[in-house]
Design a protein around this motif. Structure first.
Motif, PDB file in Angstrom:
ATOM      1  N   ALA A  72      48.331  85.960  31.478  1.00  0.00           N
ATOM      2  CA  ALA A  72      48.448  84.585  31.019  1.00  0.00           C
ATOM      3  C   ALA A  72      47.401  84.318  29.949  1.00  0.00           C
ATOM      4  O   ALA A  72      46.324  84.920  29.953  1.00  0.00           O
ATOM      5  N   VAL A  73      47.727  83.398  29.034  1.00  0.00           N
ATOM      6  CA  VAL A  73      46.792  83.052  27.961  1.00  0.00           C
ATOM      7  C   VAL A  73      46.904  81.572  27.653  1.00  0.00           C
ATOM      8  O   VAL A  73      47.984  80.975  27.761  1.00  0.00           O
ATOM      9  N   VAL A  74      45.771  80.969  27.285  1.00  0.00           N
ATOM     10  CA  VAL A  74      45.723  79.554  26.912  1.00  0.00           C
ATOM     11  C   VAL A  74      44.858  79.411  25.673  1.00  0.00           C
ATOM     12  O   VAL A  74      43.956  80.231  25.431  1.00  0.00           O
ATOM     13  N   LEU A  75      45.125  78.391  24.868  1.00  0.00           N
ATOM     14  CA  LEU A  75      44.310  78.067  23.708  1.00  0.00           C
ATOM     15  C   LEU A  75      43.528  76.793  23.988  1.00  0.00           C
ATOM     16  O   LEU A  75      44.063  75.835  24.562  1.00  0.00           O
ATOM     17  N   HIS A  76      42.270  76.793  23.570  1.00  0.00           N
ATOM     18  CA  HIS A  76      41.421  75.622  23.734  1.00  0.00           C
ATOM     19  C   HIS A  76      41.102  75.020  22.369  1.00  0.00           C
ATOM     20  O   HIS A  76      41.212  75.678  21.333  1.00  0.00           O
ATOM     21  N   GLU A  77      40.678  73.772  22.380  1.00  0.00           N
ATOM     22  CA  GLU A  77      40.204  73.158  21.144  1.00  0.00           C
ATOM     23  C   GLU A  77      38.967  73.914  20.659  1.00  0.00           C
ATOM     24  O   GLU A  77      38.108  74.301  21.438  1.00  0.00           O
ATOM     25  N   GLY A  78      38.880  74.142  19.362  1.00  0.00           N
ATOM     26  CA  GLY A  78      37.733  74.855  18.829  1.00  0.00           C
ATOM     27  C   GLY A  78      37.920  75.145  17.362  1.00  0.00           C
ATOM     28  O   GLY A  78      38.890  74.686  16.733  1.00  0.00           O
ATOM     29  N   PRO A  81      52.288  80.742  39.470  1.00  0.00           N
ATOM     30  CA  PRO A  81      52.071  80.304  38.090  1.00  0.00           C
ATOM     31  C   PRO A  81      51.186  79.066  37.985  1.00  0.00           C
ATOM     32  O   PRO A  81      50.366  78.961  37.068  1.00  0.00           O
ATOM     33  N   GLY A  82      51.345  78.151  38.935  1.00  0.00           N
ATOM     34  CA  GLY A  82      50.513  76.958  38.914  1.00  0.00           C
ATOM     35  C   GLY A  82      49.056  77.258  39.172  1.00  0.00           C
ATOM     36  O   GLY A  82      48.166  76.668  38.559  1.00  0.00           O
ATOM     37  N   VAL A  83      48.793  78.198  40.086  1.00  0.00           N
ATOM     38  CA  VAL A  83      47.417  78.597  40.382  1.00  0.00           C
ATOM     39  C   VAL A  83      46.769  79.216  39.149  1.00  0.00           C
ATOM     40  O   VAL A  83      45.631  78.902  38.790  1.00  0.00           O
ATOM     41  N   VAL A  84      47.507  80.109  38.490  1.00  0.00           N
ATOM     42  CA  VAL A  84      46.975  80.776  37.302  1.00  0.00           C
ATOM     43  C   VAL A  84      46.751  79.776  36.172  1.00  0.00           C
ATOM     44  O   VAL A  84      45.721  79.805  35.487  1.00  0.00           O
ATOM     45  N   ALA A  85      47.721  78.887  35.968  1.00  0.00           N
ATOM     46  CA  ALA A  85      47.590  77.894  34.901  1.00  0.00           C
ATOM     47  C   ALA A  85      46.407  76.964  35.154  1.00  0.00           C
ATOM     48  O   ALA A  85      45.654  76.628  34.231  1.00  0.00           O
ATOM     49  N   ALA A  86      46.220  76.554  36.408  1.00  0.00           N
ATOM     50  CA  ALA A  86      45.092  75.685  36.727  1.00  0.00           C
ATOM     51  C   ALA A  86      43.763  76.396  36.475  1.00  0.00           C
ATOM     52  O   ALA A  86      42.803  75.795  35.993  1.00  0.00           O
ATOM     53  N   ALA A  87      43.714  77.693  36.779  1.00  0.00           N
ATOM     54  CA  ALA A  87      42.479  78.449  36.567  1.00  0.00           C
ATOM     55  C   ALA A  87      42.126  78.546  35.088  1.00  0.00           C
ATOM     56  O   ALA A  87      40.944  78.621  34.724  1.00  0.00           O
ATOM     57  N   LEU A  88      43.157  78.542  34.222  1.00  0.00           N
ATOM     58  CA  LEU A  88      42.912  78.613  32.778  1.00  0.00           C
ATOM     59  C   LEU A  88      42.873  77.239  32.122  1.00  0.00           C
ATOM     60  O   LEU A  88      42.546  77.133  30.932  1.00  0.00           O
ATOM     61  N   GLY A  89      43.216  76.210  32.878  1.00  0.00           N
ATOM     62  CA  GLY A  89      43.088  74.856  32.349  1.00  0.00           C
ATOM     63  C   GLY A  89      44.253  74.389  31.516  1.00  0.00           C
ATOM     64  O   GLY A  89      44.054  73.815  30.437  1.00  0.00           O
TER      65      GLY A  89
END
Length: 239
Positions: free
Chosen positions: A227-233, A45-53
């Motif tokens: 996995a999914v992440v939201l960025h500023e935008g 999970p940490g590897v995936v999270a780091a890849a998505l920031g």
């Protein structure tokens, strides 16, 4: 549609973007673990999270229809996580069940869903859609990942009848001519009935050794997922 062509670089088998969301599906190159209770490796999970920031947010998946809010500081008992803030990576773990990513192209809202046989029949994908719409989502798109296909997923006839009575699209017949279930088809049907645009990535975990499969590997199976992440935008559907 996604902002660019799918990216298959490690740790992702599929990676893309939509609006302010970045998301991906992993494969057996990375083990996301089964959760802290069984001592599974925590590195995935940490590897995936780091890849998505961002920071990983997980859930204790129990084959139900409960939806929780993604929180790096907690692991709620749930089978869907709604994401409504930046810097957090919501993760779902599977090994034959159906992984789903939901994204609102116009607003900073996303979700991941774990849909097994019981969860699909309980309507977990629909529950995640409703949870997102209650937060203001209107136009939703879903990516449905690799899972056990209906040609491989053999079940007792009574179980097949029970599930198909709830979701007819899930009924299947295996290559052996025995009763089966296509949980992915059931999830896709439910999402489409909810007016969600569906992108079915396909793939069978039992047949394809690129993915973890409990049916194929038993207790030796790790977990892949999405996995999914939201960025500023702007959140207006532009990258």
């Amino acid at each position: 549609m996604p902002a660019h062509a799918p990216d298959r670089s490690a740790p992702f088998w599929f990676r893309s973007d939509l609006g302010v969301a970045s998301f991906g599906f992993t494969d057996a190159r990375t083990d996301l673990g089964r959760g802290p209770a069984d001592g599974s490796p925590a590195e995935g999970p940490g590897v995936v999270a780091a890849a998505l920031g961002g920071r990983p947010a997980l859930m204790r998946q129990v084959h139900g229809a409960t939806v929780a809010v993604a929180d790096p500081e907690a692991q709620p008992e749930a089978d869907a996580l709604v994401l409504d803030r930046t810097g957090v990576v919501a993760i779902v773990r599977v090994a034959d069940c159906v992984p789903v990513v939901l994204v609102d192209p116009d607003r900073p809202l996303a979700a991941v869903v774990h849909a097994g046989r019981v969860g699909m029949a309980s309507g977990v994908a629909s529950a995640a859609v409703e949870a997102m719409r209650s937060r203001g989502a209107e136009r939703l798109e879903a990516w449905v990942g690799p899972r056990a296909c209906g040609s491989c997923y053999e079940v007792p006839a009574a179980m097949a009848d029970e599930v198909a009575a709830v979701e007819p699209a899930a009924r299947a017949t295996t290559r052996r001519g025995t009763p089966g279930l296509d949980i992915g088809a059931g999830v896709v049907a439910q999402l489409r009935r909810a007016d969600v645009v569906v992108h079915d990535l396909g793939g069978c975990t039992i047949e394809d050794e690129r993915f973890w499969s409990h049916r194929r590997q038993g207790d030796a199976a790790g977990r892949f997922g999405a996995a999914v992440v939201l960025h500023e935008g702007s959140g207006d559907g532009t990258p």
